[in-house]
Enzyme design. Sequence first.
Site, PDB file in Angstrom:
ATOM      1  N   TYR A 181       0.837  -1.195   0.000  1.00  0.00           N
ATOM      2  CA  TYR A 181       0.000   0.000   0.000  1.00  0.00           C
ATOM      3  C   TYR A 181       0.876   1.251   0.000  1.00  0.00           C
ATOM      4  O   TYR A 181       1.432   1.641   1.019  1.00  0.00           O
ATOM      5  CB  TYR A 181      -0.951   0.011   1.198  1.00  0.00           C
ATOM      6  CG  TYR A 181      -1.912  -1.175   1.259  1.00  0.00           C
ATOM      7  CD1 TYR A 181      -2.174  -1.950   0.131  1.00  0.00           C
ATOM      8  CD2 TYR A 181      -2.563  -1.516   2.432  1.00  0.00           C
ATOM      9  CE1 TYR A 181      -3.051  -3.026   0.183  1.00  0.00           C
ATOM     10  CE2 TYR A 181      -3.448  -2.590   2.488  1.00  0.00           C
ATOM     11  CZ  TYR A 181      -3.674  -3.342   1.357  1.00  0.00           C
ATOM     12  OH  TYR A 181      -4.544  -4.401   1.414  1.00  0.00           O
ATOM     13  N   HIS A 226      -0.039 -11.996   0.859  1.00  0.00           N
ATOM     14  CA  HIS A 226      -1.046 -11.150   0.198  1.00  0.00           C
ATOM     15  C   HIS A 226      -1.615 -11.838  -1.049  1.00  0.00           C
ATOM     16  O   HIS A 226      -2.795 -11.744  -1.348  1.00  0.00           O
ATOM     17  CB  HIS A 226      -0.372  -9.824  -0.186  1.00  0.00           C
ATOM     18  CG  HIS A 226      -1.285  -8.654  -0.327  1.00  0.00           C
ATOM     19  ND1 HIS A 226      -0.820  -7.373  -0.299  1.00  0.00           N
ATOM     20  CD2 HIS A 226      -2.622  -8.546  -0.514  1.00  0.00           C
ATOM     21  CE1 HIS A 226      -1.834  -6.536  -0.469  1.00  0.00           C
ATOM     22  NE2 HIS A 226      -2.932  -7.227  -0.599  1.00  0.00           N
ATOM     23  N   SER A 270     -12.782  -5.299   1.502  1.00  0.00           N
ATOM     24  CA  SER A 270     -13.742  -4.565   0.658  1.00  0.00           C
ATOM     25  C   SER A 270     -15.190  -4.969   0.958  1.00  0.00           C
ATOM     26  O   SER A 270     -15.970  -5.251   0.042  1.00  0.00           O
ATOM     27  CB  SER A 270     -13.414  -4.748  -0.835  1.00  0.00           C
ATOM     28  OG  SER A 270     -12.097  -4.360  -1.127  1.00  0.00           O
ATOM     29  N   PRO A 271     -15.585  -4.988   2.248  1.00  0.00           N
ATOM     30  CA  PRO A 271     -16.955  -5.403   2.583  1.00  0.00           C
ATOM     31  C   PRO A 271     -18.007  -4.412   2.106  1.00  0.00           C
ATOM     32  O   PRO A 271     -19.185  -4.749   2.040  1.00  0.00           O
ATOM     33  CB  PRO A 271     -16.927  -5.481   4.124  1.00  0.00           C
ATOM     34  CG  PRO A 271     -15.858  -4.512   4.527  1.00  0.00           C
ATOM     35  CD  PRO A 271     -14.810  -4.606   3.453  1.00  0.00           C
ATOM     36  N   LEU A 272     -17.559  -3.199   1.754  1.00  0.00           N
ATOM     37  CA  LEU A 272     -18.479  -2.193   1.209  1.00  0.00           C
ATOM     38  C   LEU A 272     -18.395  -2.165  -0.315  1.00  0.00           C
ATOM     39  O   LEU A 272     -18.808  -1.183  -0.941  1.00  0.00           O
ATOM     40  CB  LEU A 272     -18.138  -0.811   1.786  1.00  0.00           C
ATOM     41  CG  LEU A 272     -18.353  -0.680   3.296  1.00  0.00           C
ATOM     42  CD1 LEU A 272     -17.686   0.581   3.832  1.00  0.00           C
ATOM     43  CD2 LEU A 272     -19.836  -0.672   3.624  1.00  0.00           C
ATOM     44  N   GLY A 273     -17.868  -3.251  -0.895  1.00  0.00           N
ATOM     45  CA  GLY A 273     -17.729  -3.274  -2.354  1.00  0.00           C
ATOM     46  C   GLY A 273     -16.904  -2.107  -2.843  1.00  0.00           C
ATOM     47  O   GLY A 273     -17.211  -1.484  -3.847  1.00  0.00           O
ATOM     48  N   ARG A 274     -15.815  -1.811  -2.097  1.00  0.00           N
ATOM     49  CA  ARG A 274     -14.909  -0.687  -2.401  1.00  0.00           C
ATOM     50  C   ARG A 274     -15.662   0.645  -2.442  1.00  0.00           C
ATOM     51  O   ARG A 274     -15.315   1.557  -3.183  1.00  0.00           O
ATOM     52  CB  ARG A 274     -14.143  -0.935  -3.706  1.00  0.00           C
ATOM     53  CG  ARG A 274     -13.243  -2.181  -3.614  1.00  0.00           C
ATOM     54  CD  ARG A 274     -12.429  -2.388  -4.854  1.00  0.00           C
ATOM     55  NE  ARG A 274     -11.666  -3.622  -4.797  1.00  0.00           N
ATOM     56  CZ  ARG A 274     -10.380  -3.725  -4.448  1.00  0.00           C
ATOM     57  NH1 ARG A 274      -9.707  -2.632  -4.147  1.00  0.00           N
ATOM     58  NH2 ARG A 274      -9.781  -4.891  -4.428  1.00  0.00           N
ATOM     59  N   GLY A 275     -16.722   0.710  -1.660  1.00  0.00           N
ATOM     60  CA  GLY A 275     -17.488   1.960  -1.547  1.00  0.00           C
ATOM     61  C   GLY A 275     -18.741   1.980  -2.402  1.00  0.00           C
ATOM     62  O   GLY A 275     -19.673   2.741  -2.133  1.00  0.00           O
TER      63      GLY A 275
END
Length: 338
Positions: free
Chosen positions: A61, A130, A209-214
Amino acid sequence: MTDSRIAKVQLGGEGPEVGVQGLGCMGMSWAYGPADAGESRATLERALEAGVTLYDTADAYGAGENEKFLSPFFKEHRDEVVIATKFAISTSPDDPMKRIIRNDPPYIRQCVEASLKRLDVDVIDLYYMHRRDVNVPIEEAVAAMAELVREGKVKHLGLSEVTAGELRAAQAVHPIAAVQSEWSLFSRDIEAHVVSAAKELGVALVPYSPLGRGFLTGSFANADTDLTDQDFRRTMPRFTGENAAANVVLLEPIRAVAEAHGASPAQIALAWVQQQATVHGLPVVPIPGTTKRSRVEENVAATRIVLTAEELALLEPIAAKVAGDRYPDMTFASAGRE
Ligand SMILES: NC(=O)c1ccc[n+]([C@@H]2O[C@H](COP(=O)([O-])OP(=O)(O)OC[C@H]3O[C@@H](n4cnc5c(N)ncnc54)[C@H](OP(=O)(O)O)[C@@H]3O)[C@@H](O)[C@H]2O)c1
């Protein structure tokens, strides 16, 4: 410490105890456009107050910048935080869009030393592979990771985007505390094999990404028009062009459930992921990413939402209808190797 702190759960049979929601820190340095450093630091502090203890980063990152950014926060709260970082991905100096994946033991050793230095800590609590480098047998790579545990450089091991077979082979070499893979209302491919293997082996799931990357929050509808040039989501098939236009329609049932709970779509997306712990019978600790205090508060509050069977049924068909892959090259995901 207030009694409004979130519940705790153990990561795997021998893993650390952590708050049931972690914090993804990637966006504080990389991937989704510029972030305000002061607000990001305040976000980390607010998360800790709320009982979030698992903080997720990776050497990839911002090519080490994210680990460096987090270091002062970790040092100040060393006994309260569980530091999770990762090795295996770097970018090509000639082409920043080209990823290099390595799992060979000398490289793993080089990476752990570099991460320890950037984080400025003596030990990493949870060290993930990763991505799989298919040129190195997973047993060989995990044996090298286990050596780091014996040497006291790392406490627990994790794997990201592995197949069920890879997880089984790894667990035979050394206990794996957690598998970190994408899991959300939009991305459910790990339910085919990986989730049941993790349950059988006593390994926790850490959905990224539980928010679908936003996208599931409704904060953007099309990456082409709504996001900056530096935003990695502009390269992701499901957030661009006709796919994005088709996918935005799929948010309707999430909005309907949100309205019934007086909650936001983000909270319903997180509650759904959190509830997979009950549905599948294993520890699940999602790591939503945010760079903002107010969103940490909103996201943490989602741990207290319980969806009814009818609501789960309403949300059930969404993932199968999503247009476009998770990555431009699906060999980057475990589903591409199952
Ligand atoms: N292992 C892997 O290969 C892998 C891959 C990707 C990510 N990860 C890890 O998983 C973490 C989380 O994944 P992610 O960041 O990709 O995706 P995510 O958590 O699904 O979504 C993050 C995005 O949602 C926004 N957001 C967060 N809370 C919100 C809310 N309540 N309302 C509206 N928008 C909200 C964030 O923007 P703001 O910052 O503006 O709030 C950010 O743009 C990362 O930080 C990283 O640590 C791992």
